[in-house]
Design a protein around this motif. Sequence first.
Motif, PDB file in Angstrom:
ATOM      1  N   MET A   1       0.818  -1.194   0.000  1.00  0.00           N
ATOM      2  CA  MET A   1       0.000   0.000   0.000  1.00  0.00           C
ATOM      3  C   MET A   1       0.862   1.259   0.000  1.00  0.00           C
ATOM      4  O   MET A   1       0.568   2.215  -0.692  1.00  0.00           O
ATOM      5  N   LEU A   2       1.943   1.222   0.799  1.00  0.00           N
ATOM      6  CA  LEU A   2       2.833   2.379   0.860  1.00  0.00           C
ATOM      7  C   LEU A   2       3.434   2.676  -0.503  1.00  0.00           C
ATOM      8  O   LEU A   2       3.538   3.832  -0.908  1.00  0.00           O
ATOM      9  N   ARG A   3       3.800   1.643  -1.227  1.00  0.00           N
ATOM     10  CA  ARG A   3       4.357   1.826  -2.564  1.00  0.00           C
ATOM     11  C   ARG A   3       3.382   2.549  -3.479  1.00  0.00           C
ATOM     12  O   ARG A   3       3.755   3.406  -4.257  1.00  0.00           O
ATOM     13  N   ASP A   4       2.100   2.194  -3.396  1.00  0.00           N
ATOM     14  CA  ASP A   4       1.087   2.846  -4.218  1.00  0.00           C
ATOM     15  C   ASP A   4       0.979   4.325  -3.879  1.00  0.00           C
ATOM     16  O   ASP A   4       0.862   5.164  -4.772  1.00  0.00           O
ATOM     17  N   ASN A   5       1.026   4.649  -2.588  1.00  0.00           N
ATOM     18  CA  ASN A   5       0.971   6.052  -2.169  1.00  0.00           C
ATOM     19  C   ASN A   5       2.176   6.822  -2.688  1.00  0.00           C
ATOM     20  O   ASN A   5       2.052   7.975  -3.121  1.00  0.00           O
ATOM     21  N   GLU A   6       3.357   6.200  -2.644  1.00  0.00           N
ATOM     22  CA  GLU A   6       4.563   6.844  -3.157  1.00  0.00           C
ATOM     23  C   GLU A   6       4.443   7.083  -4.662  1.00  0.00           C
ATOM     24  O   GLU A   6       4.859   8.128  -5.160  1.00  0.00           O
ATOM     25  N   LYS A   7       3.878   6.129  -5.368  1.00  0.00           N
ATOM     26  CA  LYS A   7       3.709   6.267  -6.817  1.00  0.00           C
ATOM     27  C   LYS A   7       2.762   7.407  -7.145  1.00  0.00           C
ATOM     28  O   LYS A   7       3.024   8.209  -8.044  1.00  0.00           O
TER      29      LYS A   7
END
Length: 91
Positions: A1-7
Amino acid sequence: MLRDNEKVTDVITGEALLSLLREKASVSTESLAARLQQFLRLEEDADRCQSILAALRMISTLSVHHESHESYADNSQKTPMQIFYWSFMKH
């Protein structure tokens, strides 16, 4: 989920940068932050607002990093900070 927010944060930052480039505006941390703040005022989606705020925090961090290096140089004129520190970011 964190990766998606960073993207999403990266995409929004890119959108703000591209909008400045399309207008042939000066590109600096100040102008990028101003554009992101404009995006924030217009955004209605809560998740995107959070991503814009994350982008603003990232820009602020880059600005502080750049100013700390600039303080060692004895420049009498302060020039607008250009955004060339993207390589320091975690990919």
